[in-house]
Design a protein around this motif. Structure first.
Motif, PDB file in Angstrom:
ATOM      1  N   ASN A 131      36.557  32.805 142.489  1.00 27.96           N
ATOM      2  CA  ASN A 131      35.511  32.548 141.504  1.00 27.96           C
ATOM      3  C   ASN A 131      34.516  31.531 142.044  1.00 27.96           C
ATOM      4  O   ASN A 131      33.362  31.500 141.637  1.00 27.96           O
ATOM      5  CB  ASN A 131      36.140  32.032 140.208  1.00 27.96           C
ATOM      6  N   ASN A 132      34.949  30.744 142.993  1.00 27.00           N
ATOM      7  CA  ASN A 132      34.095  29.805 143.702  1.00 27.00           C
ATOM      8  C   ASN A 132      33.259  30.598 144.713  1.00 27.00           C
ATOM      9  O   ASN A 132      33.813  31.232 145.621  1.00 27.00           O
ATOM     10  CB  ASN A 132      34.966  28.764 144.414  1.00 27.00           C
ATOM     11  N   ILE A 133      31.930  30.586 144.580  1.00 25.29           N
ATOM     12  CA  ILE A 133      31.101  31.457 145.413  1.00 25.29           C
ATOM     13  C   ILE A 133      31.134  31.062 146.893  1.00 25.29           C
ATOM     14  O   ILE A 133      30.966  31.926 147.770  1.00 25.29           O
ATOM     15  CB  ILE A 133      29.648  31.521 144.900  1.00 25.29           C
ATOM     16  N   VAL A 134      31.353  29.789 147.184  1.00 23.77           N
ATOM     17  CA  VAL A 134      31.473  29.372 148.585  1.00 23.77           C
ATOM     18  C   VAL A 134      32.793  29.878 149.160  1.00 23.77           C
ATOM     19  O   VAL A 134      32.838  30.376 150.292  1.00 23.77           O
ATOM     20  CB  VAL A 134      31.365  27.839 148.714  1.00 23.77           C
ATOM     21  N   MET A 135      33.864  29.757 148.372  1.00 21.56           N
ATOM     22  CA  MET A 135      35.155  30.268 148.824  1.00 21.56           C
ATOM     23  C   MET A 135      35.098  31.788 148.990  1.00 21.56           C
ATOM     24  O   MET A 135      35.746  32.349 149.873  1.00 21.56           O
ATOM     25  CB  MET A 135      36.249  29.879 147.829  1.00 21.56           C
ATOM     26  N   MET A 136      34.322  32.459 148.144  1.00 19.63           N
ATOM     27  CA  MET A 136      34.137  33.899 148.258  1.00 19.63           C
ATOM     28  C   MET A 136      33.531  34.247 149.615  1.00 19.63           C
ATOM     29  O   MET A 136      33.976  35.168 150.296  1.00 19.63           O
ATOM     30  CB  MET A 136      33.228  34.384 147.125  1.00 19.63           C
ATOM     31  N   TRP A 137      32.502  33.486 150.016  1.00 16.35           N
ATOM     32  CA  TRP A 137      31.876  33.716 151.320  1.00 16.35           C
ATOM     33  C   TRP A 137      32.856  33.418 152.453  1.00 16.35           C
ATOM     34  O   TRP A 137      32.953  34.186 153.428  1.00 16.35           O
ATOM     35  CB  TRP A 137      30.631  32.833 151.467  1.00 16.35           C
ATOM     36  N   VAL A 138      33.584  32.298 152.343  1.00 13.39           N
ATOM     37  CA  VAL A 138      34.555  31.928 153.376  1.00 13.39           C
ATOM     38  C   VAL A 138      35.614  33.019 153.532  1.00 13.39           C
ATOM     39  O   VAL A 138      36.019  33.368 154.647  1.00 13.39           O
ATOM     40  CB  VAL A 138      35.221  30.574 153.034  1.00 13.39           C
ATOM     41  N   VAL A 174      27.021  38.217 157.981  1.00 11.76           N
ATOM     42  CA  VAL A 174      27.532  37.463 156.851  1.00 11.76           C
ATOM     43  C   VAL A 174      26.861  36.090 156.754  1.00 11.76           C
ATOM     44  O   VAL A 174      26.868  35.454 155.696  1.00 11.76           O
ATOM     45  CB  VAL A 174      29.076  37.344 156.936  1.00 11.76           C
ATOM     46  N   ALA A 175      26.245  35.625 157.854  1.00 16.22           N
ATOM     47  CA  ALA A 175      25.459  34.387 157.784  1.00 16.22           C
ATOM     48  C   ALA A 175      24.329  34.523 156.769  1.00 16.22           C
ATOM     49  O   ALA A 175      23.989  33.556 156.072  1.00 16.22           O
ATOM     50  CB  ALA A 175      24.898  34.039 159.163  1.00 16.22           C
ATOM     51  N   PHE A 176      23.757  35.715 156.672  1.00 15.13           N
ATOM     52  CA  PHE A 176      22.743  35.943 155.642  1.00 15.13           C
ATOM     53  C   PHE A 176      23.356  35.789 154.253  1.00 15.13           C
ATOM     54  O   PHE A 176      22.705  35.319 153.318  1.00 15.13           O
ATOM     55  CB  PHE A 176      22.138  37.346 155.794  1.00 15.13           C
ATOM     56  N   GLY A 177      24.613  36.206 154.131  1.00 18.25           N
ATOM     57  CA  GLY A 177      25.316  36.021 152.867  1.00 18.25           C
ATOM     58  C   GLY A 177      25.463  34.554 152.522  1.00 18.25           C
ATOM     59  O   GLY A 177      25.415  34.162 151.346  1.00 18.25           O
ATOM     60  N   LEU A 178      25.644  33.709 153.541  1.00 14.02           N
ATOM     61  CA  LEU A 178      25.732  32.263 153.302  1.00 14.02           C
ATOM     62  C   LEU A 178      24.408  31.725 152.754  1.00 14.02           C
ATOM     63  O   LEU A 178      24.396  30.900 151.838  1.00 14.02           O
ATOM     64  CB  LEU A 178      26.096  31.538 154.596  1.00 14.02           C
ATOM     65  N   LYS A 217      16.013  36.610 143.156  1.00 12.46           N
ATOM     66  CA  LYS A 217      15.642  37.804 143.934  1.00 12.46           C
ATOM     67  C   LYS A 217      15.850  37.577 145.431  1.00 12.46           C
ATOM     68  O   LYS A 217      16.413  38.425 146.132  1.00 12.46           O
ATOM     69  CB  LYS A 217      14.178  38.171 143.666  1.00 12.46           C
ATOM     70  N   ILE A 218      15.399  36.422 145.919  1.00 10.49           N
ATOM     71  CA  ILE A 218      15.558  36.127 147.351  1.00 10.49           C
ATOM     72  C   ILE A 218      17.035  36.057 147.715  1.00 10.49           C
ATOM     73  O   ILE A 218      17.474  36.595 148.738  1.00 10.49           O
ATOM     74  CB  ILE A 218      14.842  34.808 147.706  1.00 10.49           C
ATOM     75  N   ALA A 219      17.821  35.389 146.861  1.00 15.83           N
ATOM     76  CA  ALA A 219      19.262  35.265 147.124  1.00 15.83           C
ATOM     77  C   ALA A 219      19.933  36.630 147.158  1.00 15.83           C
ATOM     78  O   ALA A 219      20.793  36.896 148.022  1.00 15.83           O
ATOM     79  CB  ALA A 219      19.909  34.378 146.067  1.00 15.83           C
ATOM     80  N   PHE A 220      19.537  37.527 146.245  1.00 13.62           N
ATOM     81  CA  PHE A 220      20.164  38.847 146.207  1.00 13.62           C
ATOM     82  C   PHE A 220      19.832  39.651 147.467  1.00 13.62           C
ATOM     83  O   PHE A 220      20.693  40.384 147.980  1.00 13.62           O
ATOM     84  CB  PHE A 220      19.716  39.614 144.964  1.00 13.62           C
ATOM     85  N   VAL A 221      18.628  39.516 147.978  1.00 15.65           N
ATOM     86  CA  VAL A 221      18.264  40.203 149.225  1.00 15.65           C
ATOM     87  C   VAL A 221      19.137  39.702 150.374  1.00 15.65           C
ATOM     88  O   VAL A 221      19.672  40.495 151.165  1.00 15.65           O
ATOM     89  CB  VAL A 221      16.771  40.006 149.553  1.00 15.65           C
ATOM     90  N   ILE A 225      21.961  41.974 152.423  1.00 15.63           N
ATOM     91  CA  ILE A 225      21.974  42.121 153.881  1.00 15.63           C
ATOM     92  C   ILE A 225      23.276  41.585 154.464  1.00 15.63           C
ATOM     93  O   ILE A 225      23.922  42.231 155.294  1.00 15.63           O
ATOM     94  CB  ILE A 225      20.772  41.391 154.511  1.00 15.63           C
ATOM     95  N   GLY A 226      23.662  40.385 154.011  1.00 15.21           N
ATOM     96  CA  GLY A 226      24.829  39.731 154.591  1.00 15.21           C
ATOM     97  C   GLY A 226      26.135  40.452 154.313  1.00 15.21           C
ATOM     98  O   GLY A 226      26.831  40.889 155.237  1.00 15.21           O
ATOM     99  N   PHE A 227      26.456  40.597 153.046  1.00 22.02           N
ATOM    100  CA  PHE A 227      27.712  41.264 152.710  1.00 22.02           C
ATOM    101  C   PHE A 227      27.602  42.775 152.888  1.00 22.02           C
ATOM    102  O   PHE A 227      28.603  43.468 153.044  1.00 22.02           O
ATOM    103  CB  PHE A 227      28.129  40.899 151.286  1.00 22.02           C
ATOM    104  N   GLY A 228      26.369  43.299 152.876  1.00 19.37           N
ATOM    105  CA  GLY A 228      26.170  44.719 153.165  1.00 19.37           C
ATOM    106  C   GLY A 228      26.529  45.062 154.590  1.00 19.37           C
ATOM    107  O   GLY A 228      26.921  46.194 154.885  1.00 19.37           O
ATOM    108  N   THR A 229      26.410  44.079 155.496  1.00 13.56           N
ATOM    109  CA  THR A 229      26.857  44.308 156.876  1.00 13.56           C
ATOM    110  C   THR A 229      28.349  44.589 156.898  1.00 13.56           C
ATOM    111  O   THR A 229      28.816  45.519 157.567  1.00 13.56           O
ATOM    112  CB  THR A 229      26.541  43.072 157.744  1.00 13.56           C
ATOM    113  N   LYS A 230      29.107  43.800 156.172  1.00 12.37           N
ATOM    114  CA  LYS A 230      30.562  43.985 156.127  1.00 12.37           C
ATOM    115  C   LYS A 230      30.934  45.243 155.356  1.00 12.37           C
ATOM    116  O   LYS A 230      31.955  45.873 155.623  1.00 12.37           O
ATOM    117  CB  LYS A 230      31.200  42.759 155.459  1.00 12.37           C
ATOM    118  N   ALA A 231      30.095  45.634 154.393  1.00 18.00           N
ATOM    119  CA  ALA A 231      30.377  46.831 153.592  1.00 18.00           C
ATOM    120  C   ALA A 231      29.996  48.117 154.299  1.00 18.00           C
ATOM    121  O   ALA A 231      30.314  49.204 153.818  1.00 18.00           O
ATOM    122  CB  ALA A 231      29.641  46.743 152.250  1.00 18.00           C
TER     123      ALA A 231
END
Length: 519
Positions: A131-138, A174-178, A217-221, A225-231
């Motif tokens: 639920n922690n968005i930073v932990m989600m990225w990690v 995933v850096a873009f996801g960060l 909007k910027i964050a969603f883009v 890109i970031g998590f879409g790479t992994k997907a």
């Protein structure tokens, strides 16, 4: 509701992984490694189903001050990790033994395989329960650690090259996801009375309408890109064919069946926030564009491949595109169709990747020009491979047909008629490719020198269970699953968690073809 179940869920594969790494190396210790592995994945399956059941009966559960959180959306993906992880873990027993016996793996690599397999399961569970968005990225970044070693486990030039390509592309992506994560946190900390609450997805989602629309909007883009790479979303999918083809087959099944969905889960979390903050038009347009491009490009790349596992990898890109289309069409039907397709694709793709493992063990090759007459050489494997190919091609009565039909139904209902027709026409290219596999490799004439006889029970039983799930979800989606999907779709849309209506039988098949929130 606070519960110890999510903690136990995470501890199972983590403790199993650490225990396996701590065991000695040697042929005698290999059996102990397998026993610990089976105990870990068995515990994972039980806990995943238990967490899903509690979520279904009592609502979301959390732990560690809500840093770990399982709502109906997370419960679906926890179930995928548990079920597919358990079955591919069982399949690994026969597959890895074969590789050890034929000198492909040493006892040391045998131990490493099972240790990293369970570590990989832990990181995926952490990603979908965070639920922690930073932990989600990690957690999503950490999935690369466990799976990269599995991709390169054979130590060959091609597998090591695929592993490094996977690490570099996904780490950069995933850096873009960060960046998206940091933007979202800073956006939330500016508007919330307690800035510390901006770290939690539940708090951000509840206060989404107060966020700065431009930053959202910027964050969603960046997230897309970031998590879409992994997907494996086009054009960020370049790592996927190499990693899937070089990894051991049960790992390929996990990568395609579960890892891609875990990254997609994170995108859905941010998609929900974005829809609440700026409305559905912006995020849905992006998802429809990337979804259609993923289907279009992968369909033709799929058709021309001669390597069986690379072919299946491009099929994964296509089905991720279909899931994005369902999300982009929106509404209860589109969201529900996308989530159901994520489940259906996981089962069918895990079945076919395990089947590719049987092909590799029997023929020693993944080249479709060499693999001929599987049905005559190994009848049970041949039947399961043929059924899996028909399922992924979208033929009834298999499960993928149900969710594909729902996605197209959602597209027509939302007014995207030409986009829906275009995607449906592109699927005919994929169907032709699967028919090619069936007619040539499964039904073709077997080489005269090929020794006849099927693979052992250890490899066939997990495939049989996956086949059963493919058929069950094709004839009648279990009511607990439809309820979870309905509640998850309602959560993503910003409404209350409501149940689905009971399935309506249609020409002998009983899928839920109209996913609508109960009024």
């Amino acid at each position: 509701m606070s519960s110890v179940l999510p903690i136990l869920l995470l501890l199972g594969p983590l403790v199993g992984s650490l225990a396996i790494f701590a065991l000695p190396v040697g042929k005698e210790a290999s059996r102990t490694v397998e026993i610990v592995h089976v105990a870990a994945i068995g515990f994972l399956l039980v806990m995943a189903l238990a967490v899903g059941g509690v979520t279904l009966a009592s609502g979301p559960v959390g732990a560690f001050g809500q840093w770990v959180y399982v709502d109906p959306l997370a419960a679906i993906f926890v179930g995928l990790v548990g079920v597919v992880g358990f079955l591919t873990g069982l399949y690994s027993l026969g597959y890895i033994r074969h590789d050890v016996e034929h000198g492909e793996l040493t006892p040391f690599r045998h131990k490493l395989y099972y240790g990293f397999f369970n570590l990989f399961l832990f990181t995926m569970l952490l990603a979908v329960t965070a639920n922690n968005i930073v932990m989600m990225w990690v957690a999503v970044e950490a999935t690369t650690l466990g799976s990269a070693f599995l991709v390169g486990i054979y130590g060959k030039r091609s597998s090591l090259e695929a592993a490094w390509k996977y690490v570099i592309i996904c780490t950069v992506g995933v850096a873009f996801g960060l960046y998206g994560t940091v933007l979202t946190f800073s956006n939330g900390s500016e508007v919330l009375a307690d800035p510390h609450g901006a770290i939690l997805w539940t708090t951000l989602f509840a206060n989404a309408k107060a966020l700065d629309p431009m930053l959202v909007k910027i964050a969603f883009v960046f997230v897309l890109i970031g998590f879409g790479t992994k997907a494996g979303i086009f054009p960020m999918h370049a790592w996927l064919p190499d990693a899937h083809s070089e990894a051991p087959s049960p790992v390929s099944a996990l990568l395609s069946g579960v890892l891609l969905k875990c990254a997609l889960f994170v995108i859905i979390r941010y998609y929900a926030i974005t829809m609440q903050a700026v409305g559905p038009e912006f995020p849905q347009t992006l998802l429809l564009l990337l979804g259609f491009l993923s289907v279009a490009v992968s369909a033709f790349l799929f058709f021309v491949q001669q390597d069986l596992k690379r072919k299946l990898a491009y099929s994964s890109v296509e089905h991720i595109g279909l899931i994005l289309l369902g999300l982009g069409f929106g509404g209860p039907l589109g969201l529900g169709a996308a989530l159901l397709h994520a489940v259906n694709h996981s089962f069918a793709k895990a079945l076919l990747f395990c089947g590719s493992g049987n092909v590799l063990m029997k023929y020693g090759s993944r080249d479709l020009g060499t693999v001929k007459g599987l049905l005559r050489v190994a009848p049970v494997s041949g039947v399961l491979m043929m059924a899996g190919a028909l399922a992924l091609a979208g033929f009834p009565p298999f499960n993928v047909f149900v969710s594909e039909f729902m996605v197209f139904n959602a597209g027509l209902g939302s007014g995207w008629i030409w986009l829906t027709i275009g995607a449906a026409l592109l699927l005919t290219v994929t169907i032709a490719g699967f028919v090619q596999i069936i007619s040539g490799s499964v039904l073709g004439k077997a080489p005269e020198t090929m020794r006849k006889g099927d693979l052992g029970f250890a490899t066939l039983a997990p495939m049989g269970l996956l086949m059963a799930l493919v058929l069950i979800f094709g004839f009648a989606v279990p009511q607990p699953v439809t309820t979870l999907i309905g509640r998850a779709a309602s959560v993503v849309a910003g409404g209350p968690a409501t149940a689905l209506e009971p399935p309506t039988p249609i020409y002998g098949i009983a899928p839920q073809l109209q996913l609508e929130a109960r009024r």
